[in-house]
Design an enzyme around this catalytic site. Structure first.
Site, PDB file in Angstrom:
ATOM      1  N   SER A 183      47.668  23.049  -1.731  1.00 13.68           N
ATOM      2  CA  SER A 183      48.577  23.613  -2.724  1.00 13.68           C
ATOM      3  C   SER A 183      50.022  23.466  -2.232  1.00 13.68           C
ATOM      4  O   SER A 183      50.436  22.354  -1.893  1.00 13.68           O
ATOM      5  CB  SER A 183      48.194  25.071  -3.004  1.00 13.68           C
ATOM      6  OG  SER A 183      48.757  25.533  -4.193  1.00 13.68           O
ATOM      7  N   ARG A 255      51.727  36.908 -11.162  1.00 10.13           N
ATOM      8  CA  ARG A 255      50.453  36.585 -10.509  1.00 10.13           C
ATOM      9  C   ARG A 255      49.344  36.377 -11.543  1.00 10.13           C
ATOM     10  O   ARG A 255      48.505  35.492 -11.375  1.00 10.13           O
ATOM     11  CB  ARG A 255      50.069  37.713  -9.554  1.00 10.13           C
ATOM     12  CG  ARG A 255      48.746  37.493  -8.838  1.00 10.13           C
ATOM     13  CD  ARG A 255      48.783  36.273  -7.939  1.00 10.13           C
ATOM     14  NE  ARG A 255      47.694  36.283  -6.982  1.00 10.13           N
ATOM     15  CZ  ARG A 255      47.603  35.469  -5.951  1.00 10.13           C
ATOM     16  NH1 ARG A 255      48.553  34.576  -5.739  1.00 10.13           N
ATOM     17  NH2 ARG A 255      46.592  35.523  -5.118  1.00 10.13           N
ATOM     18  N   ASP A 348      40.098  21.746 -10.878  1.00 15.56           N
ATOM     19  CA  ASP A 348      41.455  22.245 -10.633  1.00 15.56           C
ATOM     20  C   ASP A 348      42.337  21.998 -11.854  1.00 15.56           C
ATOM     21  O   ASP A 348      42.537  20.862 -12.263  1.00 15.56           O
ATOM     22  CB  ASP A 348      42.038  21.534  -9.408  1.00 15.56           C
ATOM     23  CG  ASP A 348      43.298  22.193  -8.865  1.00 15.56           C
ATOM     24  OD1 ASP A 348      43.959  22.948  -9.603  1.00 15.56           O
ATOM     25  OD2 ASP A 348      43.615  21.936  -7.691  1.00 15.56           O
ATOM     26  N   HIS A 378      41.224  25.646  -8.866  1.00 16.48           N
ATOM     27  CA  HIS A 378      42.112  25.409  -7.727  1.00 16.48           C
ATOM     28  C   HIS A 378      41.678  26.195  -6.491  1.00 16.48           C
ATOM     29  O   HIS A 378      41.743  25.687  -5.366  1.00 16.48           O
ATOM     30  CB  HIS A 378      43.540  25.788  -8.126  1.00 16.48           C
ATOM     31  CG  HIS A 378      44.569  25.523  -7.082  1.00 16.48           C
ATOM     32  ND1 HIS A 378      44.916  24.254  -6.680  1.00 16.48           N
ATOM     33  CD2 HIS A 378      45.335  26.372  -6.339  1.00 16.48           C
ATOM     34  CE1 HIS A 378      45.853  24.320  -5.748  1.00 16.48           C
ATOM     35  NE2 HIS A 378      46.114  25.594  -5.518  1.00 16.48           N
ATOM     36  N   ASP A 379      41.237  27.425  -6.687  1.00 21.35           N
ATOM     37  CA  ASP A 379      40.816  28.250  -5.548  1.00 21.35           C
ATOM     38  C   ASP A 379      39.573  27.715  -4.850  1.00 21.35           C
ATOM     39  O   ASP A 379      39.157  28.268  -3.824  1.00 21.35           O
ATOM     40  CB  ASP A 379      40.552  29.685  -6.008  1.00 21.35           C
ATOM     41  CG  ASP A 379      41.820  30.519  -6.083  1.00 21.35           C
ATOM     42  OD1 ASP A 379      42.879  30.026  -5.674  1.00 21.35           O
ATOM     43  OD2 ASP A 379      41.744  31.671  -6.556  1.00 21.35           O
TER      44      ASP A 379
END
Length: 401
Positions: A183, A255, A348, A378-379
């Protein structure tokens, strides 16, 4: 404007707070940035002196916080640089404790016998320039004795890597056996490969991009706007605010916006769907479970991070362009001489696989893109420990030392 003294919250108390309904949790601190006087933990500090920035600004003094594991070989050949993502820090591996409210963010990857084996490698992990966990950033004290706050200058990824190059100089490391990150950390990995090609033997760029796209910039912009729109943000000058009076609403909302790009649509649909949250009825003003999930993650970050830092680091991602003033992205990638591992996550939607494919196609020493199969988006670079560890281990056995 005096800098308030904060009382460190024990790790167990923070863990228990995360399981408490939002309305019953303690008031959120104005900032969770590490400040001088807080427990140091495993941090070490490097003073890098004055620093000219790519934007034309200047920092009169720069400090990087960092942690290390393992022992540096006599010839310096076993050094590995690990670069964290947006809300990470130098605490890559290790337990929570004084100075470290959470355990390491990549525990399965770094340590004795791990893919990046600290019995073999000397691992260095800095808190990025502009960060909030000991490195110079918006929460740091400026020359007038007050926090930089909203006056903190614009940083680029190149500035951050220039600071990390100075850190390597101070540590006596002429060349890294591996520079690895995902990232935002992956942006810096690529910049290392171009800015200091002779100092990087191998690199691993995971779930990242060589140039942020219009879609990514739009998402980052809305996150910054969410923070700026919070009346308690006060143009970045909130560090003297009492608990509960800082910009935690804006930071939490930022967030939540980001978290939707960190996970996949499939996971959110299969995990939550249209299930109500507990006894709440959405038709009577209650929430769906996915709304509660996002609320939780917004609150959780606001208790361990800093709003100005989130803005500063997000701006570095907006301006990221490996090819700027280098003849374009492909020309810049072609300058990387390190053997490269490029890893994508198939689901992602923040840094989609086609951006990894561009990186792999452009670096002369890159093999084909390695793909993590995951429903977590993505995580996946954090969650799919076995897949990521296997790929990195294989690469190191073949190409490092």
């Amino acid at each position: 404007m005096a800098v308030p003294t904060r009382t460190a919250v024990p790790a167990r108390a923070r863990t228990l707070a995360s399981r408490t309904p939002l309305g019953d949790r303690p008031a959120v601190p104005a900032s969770a940035a590490w400040r001088d006087g807080d427990p140091v933990g495993r941090r070490q500090f490097a003073d890098l002196g004055p620093f000219a920035l790519e934007s034309g600004g200047r920092l009169p003094a720069v400090r990087l916080a960092y942690e290390t594991w393992g022992t540096l070989a006599a010839d310096g050949s076993n050094a590995v640089l690990v670069l964290h993502a947006l809300t990470g820090d130098s605490h890559v591996t290790g337990e929570a404790g004084p100075g470290h409210p959470t355990a390491g963010w990549w525990q399965s990857m770094v340590g004795p016998g791990a893919p990046i084996d600290t019995d073999r490698y000397f691992v260095v992990a800095p808190n990025v320039l502009g960060g909030c966990q000991g490195s110079t950033g918006p929460a740091s004290t400026s020359p007038d004795g007050l926090p930089w706050g909203g006056r903190f200058p614009l940083l680029t990824v190149r500035d951050q890597v220039a600071a990390e190059i100075r850190l390597a100089d101070l540590l006596g490391i002429d060349q890294w056996a591996l520079v690895v990150g995902a990232s935002l950390g992956g942006l810096r990995v690529l910049e290392w490969g171009v800015s200091a090609p002779t100092r990087v033997r191998t690199l691993a760029a995971i779930a990242t991009t060589a140039q942020t796209s219009g879609d990514q910039i739009a998402g980052f912009h809305t996150q910054i706007a969410a923070i700026a729109a919070d009346p308690r943000y006060r143009d970045g000058d909130y560090y003297d605010a009492p608990d509960g009076e800082g910009p935690h609403v804006g930071l939490g909302l930022a967030r939540q916006i980001a978290h939707q790009t960190y996970r996949s649509a499939r996971e959110l649909d299969e995990r939550f769907g249209r299930i109500p949250q507990g006894a709440e009825d959405p038709l009577e003003g209650g929430r769906f479970a996915v709304q509660s999930y996002l609320d939780h993650h917004g609150d959780k970050l606001s208790r361990r991070f800093d709003a100005n830092t989130y803005v500063a680091l997000t701006r570095t991602m907006i301006t990221h362009d490996l090819g700027r003033d280098r003849g374009g992205v492909e020309s810049a990638l072609a300058q990387i001489t390190a053997r490269a591992l490029v890893v994508a996550v198939d689901s992602d939607r923040l840094f989609p696989p086609e951006q990894s494919a561009r990186i792999a196609a452009g670096i002369p020493g890159a093999g084909p893109v390695r793909t993590i199969r995951s429903q977590f988006g993505h995580d996946g670079f954090l969650i799919e420990e076995d897949q990521v560890g296997s790929i990195v281990s294989e690469f190191l056995r073949t190409h490092a030392i």
